[in-house]
Design a protein around this motif. Sequence first.
Motif, PDB file in Angstrom:
ATOM      1  N   LEU A  52       0.811  -1.220   0.000  1.00 28.31           N
ATOM      2  CA  LEU A  52       0.000   0.000   0.000  1.00 28.31           C
ATOM      3  C   LEU A  52       0.842   1.267   0.000  1.00 28.31           C
ATOM      4  O   LEU A  52       0.467   2.264  -0.623  1.00 28.31           O
ATOM      5  CB  LEU A  52      -0.942  -0.009   1.204  1.00 28.31           C
ATOM      6  CG  LEU A  52      -2.142  -0.955   1.082  1.00 28.31           C
ATOM      7  CD1 LEU A  52      -2.815  -1.159   2.430  1.00 28.31           C
ATOM      8  CD2 LEU A  52      -3.144  -0.410   0.060  1.00 28.31           C
ATOM      9  N   VAL A  53       1.989   1.254   0.705  1.00 27.61           N
ATOM     10  CA  VAL A  53       2.806   2.472   0.706  1.00 27.61           C
ATOM     11  C   VAL A  53       3.383   2.757  -0.668  1.00 27.61           C
ATOM     12  O   VAL A  53       3.754   3.895  -0.966  1.00 27.61           O
ATOM     13  CB  VAL A  53       3.940   2.393   1.750  1.00 27.61           C
ATOM     14  CG1 VAL A  53       3.395   2.362   3.148  1.00 27.61           C
ATOM     15  CG2 VAL A  53       4.848   1.203   1.491  1.00 27.61           C
ATOM     16  N   GLN A  54       3.440   1.740  -1.539  1.00 25.17           N
ATOM     17  CA  GLN A  54       3.912   1.955  -2.906  1.00 25.17           C
ATOM     18  C   GLN A  54       2.871   2.687  -3.746  1.00 25.17           C
ATOM     19  O   GLN A  54       3.157   3.117  -4.853  1.00 25.17           O
ATOM     20  CB  GLN A  54       4.249   0.612  -3.552  1.00 25.17           C
ATOM     21  CG  GLN A  54       5.459  -0.083  -2.965  1.00 25.17           C
ATOM     22  CD  GLN A  54       6.754   0.653  -3.277  1.00 25.17           C
ATOM     23  OE1 GLN A  54       6.997   1.039  -4.416  1.00 25.17           O
ATOM     24  NE2 GLN A  54       7.584   0.853  -2.269  1.00 25.17           N
ATOM     25  N   THR A  55       1.661   2.801  -3.215  1.00 22.60           N
ATOM     26  CA  THR A  55       0.609   3.530  -3.930  1.00 22.60           C
ATOM     27  C   THR A  55       0.414   4.929  -3.362  1.00 22.60           C
ATOM     28  O   THR A  55      -0.417   5.687  -3.872  1.00 22.60           O
ATOM     29  CB  THR A  55      -0.728   2.778  -3.822  1.00 22.60           C
ATOM     30  OG1 THR A  55      -1.219   2.842  -2.473  1.00 22.60           O
ATOM     31  CG2 THR A  55      -0.575   1.328  -4.234  1.00 22.60           C
ATOM     32  N   ALA A  56       1.146   5.274  -2.295  1.00 24.38           N
ATOM     33  CA  ALA A  56       0.930   6.537  -1.589  1.00 24.38           C
ATOM     34  C   ALA A  56       1.989   7.566  -1.954  1.00 24.38           C
ATOM     35  O   ALA A  56       3.156   7.233  -2.180  1.00 24.38           O
ATOM     36  CB  ALA A  56       0.947   6.294  -0.083  1.00 24.38           C
ATOM     37  N   ALA A  57       1.584   8.812  -2.016  1.00 23.33           N
ATOM     38  CA  ALA A  57       2.517   9.902  -2.296  1.00 23.33           C
ATOM     39  C   ALA A  57       3.596   9.946  -1.231  1.00 23.33           C
ATOM     40  O   ALA A  57       3.315   9.819  -0.030  1.00 23.33           O
ATOM     41  CB  ALA A  57       1.765  11.230  -2.334  1.00 23.33           C
ATOM     42  N   LEU A  58       4.844  10.077  -1.660  1.00 24.31           N
ATOM     43  CA  LEU A  58       6.022  10.150  -0.794  1.00 24.31           C
ATOM     44  C   LEU A  58       6.246   8.869   0.003  1.00 24.31           C
ATOM     45  O   LEU A  58       7.097   8.820   0.877  1.00 24.31           O
ATOM     46  CB  LEU A  58       5.908  11.338   0.175  1.00 24.31           C
ATOM     47  CG  LEU A  58       5.689  12.718  -0.454  1.00 24.31           C
ATOM     48  CD1 LEU A  58       5.523  13.775   0.624  1.00 24.31           C
ATOM     49  CD2 LEU A  58       6.842  13.075  -1.376  1.00 24.31           C
ATOM     50  N   GLY A  59       5.492   7.804  -0.324  1.00 23.23           N
ATOM     51  CA  GLY A  59       5.644   6.546   0.378  1.00 23.23           C
ATOM     52  C   GLY A  59       5.278   6.622   1.848  1.00 23.23           C
ATOM     53  O   GLY A  59       5.795   5.858   2.667  1.00 23.23           O
ATOM     54  N   LYS A  60       4.347   7.524   2.218  1.00 22.60           N
ATOM     55  CA  LYS A  60       3.964   7.714   3.611  1.00 22.60           C
ATOM     56  C   LYS A  60       2.638   7.033   3.903  1.00 22.60           C
ATOM     57  O   LYS A  60       1.696   7.120   3.108  1.00 22.60           O
ATOM     58  CB  LYS A  60       3.868   9.205   3.935  1.00 22.60           C
ATOM     59  CG  LYS A  60       5.194   9.928   3.888  1.00 22.60           C
ATOM     60  CD  LYS A  60       5.054  11.380   4.326  1.00 22.60           C
ATOM     61  CE  LYS A  60       6.408  12.087   4.364  1.00 22.60           C
ATOM     62  NZ  LYS A  60       6.258  13.502   4.796  1.00 22.60           N
ATOM     63  N   SER A  61       2.555   6.409   5.089  1.00 22.42           N
ATOM     64  CA  SER A  61       1.350   5.674   5.469  1.00 22.42           C
ATOM     65  C   SER A  61       0.131   6.570   5.506  1.00 22.42           C
ATOM     66  O   SER A  61      -0.973   6.147   5.151  1.00 22.42           O
ATOM     67  CB  SER A  61       1.552   5.016   6.839  1.00 22.42           C
ATOM     68  OG  SER A  61       2.602   4.092   6.806  1.00 22.42           O
ATOM     69  N   GLU A  62       0.308   7.825   5.960  1.00 27.15           N
ATOM     70  CA  GLU A  62      -0.851   8.711   6.085  1.00 27.15           C
ATOM     71  C   GLU A  62      -1.457   9.097   4.736  1.00 27.15           C
ATOM     72  O   GLU A  62      -2.580   9.608   4.673  1.00 27.15           O
ATOM     73  CB  GLU A  62      -0.475   9.979   6.858  1.00 27.15           C
ATOM     74  CG  GLU A  62       0.679  10.770   6.261  1.00 27.15           C
ATOM     75  CD  GLU A  62       2.019  10.416   6.888  1.00 27.15           C
ATOM     76  OE1 GLU A  62       2.888  11.306   6.955  1.00 27.15           O
ATOM     77  OE2 GLU A  62       2.190   9.250   7.296  1.00 27.15           O
ATOM     78  N   ASN A  63      -0.712   8.831   3.652  1.00 25.97           N
ATOM     79  CA  ASN A  63      -1.229   9.159   2.321  1.00 25.97           C
ATOM     80  C   ASN A  63      -1.895   7.969   1.631  1.00 25.97           C
ATOM     81  O   ASN A  63      -2.311   8.072   0.479  1.00 25.97           O
ATOM     82  CB  ASN A  63      -0.097   9.692   1.432  1.00 25.97           C
ATOM     83  CG  ASN A  63       0.446  11.024   1.926  1.00 25.97           C
ATOM     84  OD1 ASN A  63      -0.279  11.799   2.546  1.00 25.97           O
ATOM     85  ND2 ASN A  63       1.705  11.297   1.651  1.00 25.97           N
ATOM     86  N   ILE A  64      -1.982   6.846   2.323  1.00 25.46           N
ATOM     87  CA  ILE A  64      -2.654   5.672   1.753  1.00 25.46           C
ATOM     88  C   ILE A  64      -4.147   5.922   1.685  1.00 25.46           C
ATOM     89  O   ILE A  64      -4.756   6.396   2.651  1.00 25.46           O
ATOM     90  CB  ILE A  64      -2.370   4.419   2.598  1.00 25.46           C
ATOM     91  CG1 ILE A  64      -0.879   4.059   2.535  1.00 25.46           C
ATOM     92  CG2 ILE A  64      -3.202   3.241   2.131  1.00 25.46           C
ATOM     93  CD1 ILE A  64      -0.488   2.921   3.463  1.00 25.46           C
ATOM     94  N   SER A  65      -4.755   5.621   0.556  1.00 28.41           N
ATOM     95  CA  SER A  65      -6.199   5.781   0.405  1.00 28.41           C
ATOM     96  C   SER A  65      -6.932   4.738   1.248  1.00 28.41           C
ATOM     97  O   SER A  65      -6.703   3.546   1.085  1.00 28.41           O
ATOM     98  CB  SER A  65      -6.595   5.623  -1.072  1.00 28.41           C
ATOM     99  OG  SER A  65      -7.984   5.390  -1.196  1.00 28.41           O
ATOM    100  N   PRO A  66      -7.823   5.163   2.156  1.00 21.29           N
ATOM    101  CA  PRO A  66      -8.581   4.180   2.954  1.00 21.29           C
ATOM    102  C   PRO A  66      -9.418   3.250   2.087  1.00 21.29           C
ATOM    103  O   PRO A  66      -9.563   2.062   2.402  1.00 21.29           O
ATOM    104  CB  PRO A  66      -9.471   5.059   3.837  1.00 21.29           C
ATOM    105  CG  PRO A  66      -8.788   6.386   3.888  1.00 21.29           C
ATOM    106  CD  PRO A  66      -8.130   6.542   2.548  1.00 21.29           C
ATOM    107  N   VAL A  67      -9.962   3.784   0.986  1.00 18.38           N
ATOM    108  CA  VAL A  67     -10.775   2.965   0.088  1.00 18.38           C
ATOM    109  C   VAL A  67      -9.914   1.877  -0.550  1.00 18.38           C
ATOM    110  O   VAL A  67     -10.311   0.707  -0.636  1.00 18.38           O
ATOM    111  CB  VAL A  67     -11.440   3.837  -0.985  1.00 18.38           C
ATOM    112  CG1 VAL A  67     -12.192   2.971  -1.988  1.00 18.38           C
ATOM    113  CG2 VAL A  67     -12.395   4.837  -0.338  1.00 18.38           C
ATOM    114  N   LEU A  68      -8.727   2.266  -0.999  1.00 19.97           N
ATOM    115  CA  LEU A  68      -7.821   1.303  -1.619  1.00 19.97           C
ATOM    116  C   LEU A  68      -7.347   0.268  -0.605  1.00 19.97           C
ATOM    117  O   LEU A  68      -7.283  -0.931  -0.908  1.00 19.97           O
ATOM    118  CB  LEU A  68      -6.628   2.033  -2.231  1.00 19.97           C
ATOM    119  CG  LEU A  68      -5.621   1.174  -3.007  1.00 19.97           C
ATOM    120  CD1 LEU A  68      -6.310   0.501  -4.185  1.00 19.97           C
ATOM    121  CD2 LEU A  68      -4.455   2.023  -3.491  1.00 19.97           C
TER     122      LEU A  68
END
Length: 585
Positions: free
Chosen positions: A391-407
């Motif tokens: 999931l962190v590979q899908t988030a901006a800057l590789g940050k957990s807080e940027n992970i989409s809850p839906v995804l």
Amino acid sequence: MMLHALNGYYERMLNDPDAAMPAYGTSIENVSFALILGEDGSLRAIEDLRVESGNAKRPRKIPVPAAVTRTSGTKANFLWDKATYVFGADAEGATTKNRERFDAFNELLLEVGKDIEDCGFLAVRNFLQQWDCGQSEAVVTRLQESWGEIASANLVFRLDGVPGFIHDRPLIQQQWLAYGQKDSDAPSGQCLITGEKDVPLARIHTPIKGVRGGQTSGGYIVSFNASAFVSYQQDKASVGETSSFAYTTALNALLSSERRQKIIIGDATYVFWAKKATAAEGFLADLFDPPQEGTEDPAEQDDQKTTQDIHGLLKSIREGRKPTDIMPELNEDVSFYILGLAPNAARLSIRFWQETSLGELLEKVGRHYRELNIVRQFDSEPEFPSLWRLLVQTAALGKSENISPVLAGGLTRAMLTGAPYPQNLLPVVLDRIRAEHNVTYFRAALLKAYLLRNTKMEEVPVSLDLNRTDRPYLLGRFFAAMEKAQEEAIPGTKATIKDKYLSSAASTPSKIFHMLIKGSAHHTSKLKKDPETRGRGIYFEKMMLDIQDGFNDYPTTQKAEEQSLFMIGYFHQRKAFFTTRTQEG
């Protein structure tokens, strides 16, 4: 069904002496100190109950008379509480509010124990009658070094020279249970969990703590506080008091930090348990976040055999073999439950609920890892990537807080149920590749899994397939070959064609490849001019011609699925280049 399953888990664990599951009328709370009293009520010592945790101390979890729910006002607990109730003082001193709390603590004690003739109880009663709230800090400081630690902690009582806590004495426990059942104004009805009729129904359910992002005071799964939530003269949550205690106690136990039956994915917290005792409860979390083989750090790997067992199990189920081939003691027919929770103001939302058999669950997990299976870019990367790493590979800057809850929710659901991967997975991964110009092992694995499960594509290779004729796959290989030729022709270059054209080459090949081919011809020509690199120049030139023989034209555009196959072809070819050179070296 969910509450029924939690109630069943409570009953199962209540019969396990090692589970430390509190009985009805009690709750597990964090307690730091015990006040040692003489029979005359004098405070003789203060015992530190905290346990060592690294360089710090943390409170001990012990069963006490059930905690009250404090939403507003002054409400005391019975025979245990914070210093502000027990001493009538805290770091701010003996304020008017603290004295009110002290009085409430004393009143509850006298109300519950008016008929108790027990030396321990009488010692507490005498202590409260003679205690001077204004002298709390001075008295405690003579017995304990830090008033600040005491003033913010939960406290219990112990009789000097007698083992055990005063609230655990049998006569006191009996009176506490009788008090809770007496003069109850709770309505009676049929419990929706047990089916029992004419039982007192719970008006307030115990808050659930331990959900990531939730309020520290806890949140509610069942909550109603107005007549608007009642229809046909029937509460929408007809749960008996004992059943309410059972399901909330079981869920709070599962959510505690000491349990290995909790994982956090995105903004949701997941807990899992079995209907019957099974070894799977202890290692299922490792299927979500597998331990890495080969680590020598004892802080990261305490049991190498356990790690080998988990990897053996994962390999077995990924290959479609039975889990019992690796762990014969597993009962694949046992019912397994998974619950996903997320905070929603003072309440909790149910993000996920599944009841399945252990065998079906492991089969779904095996399919997930089978579809993700792709050659690793580096040997240090995990063979079985966790959901969080993906999931962190899908988030901006590789940050957990940027992970989409839906995804995050969709990917978890796909892993556990075998449902299709979320539709937004493909564009999100491609967007991250476009932004960072990097096809990582994790992103290639996600693209492969999506193509296998969500499209009609029957097969996507694990590693480089020289016989594959799909045009997008060949275009990806072609791009990788041109990039490698550029790197060897211009050693140390800071930016390659990948940094400028990777995304556009995948989405609009006809606009990019003709230009790239001209540049690549220059690179191979430069390699062939140098006697030391002439062989490499011929090698790349021949490879690119062989790849081009597999297609006749360059498409104007490619769909997301075709772009994904392009990226996989590129990833495979890049990996093959470095694998070959390493073997040659």
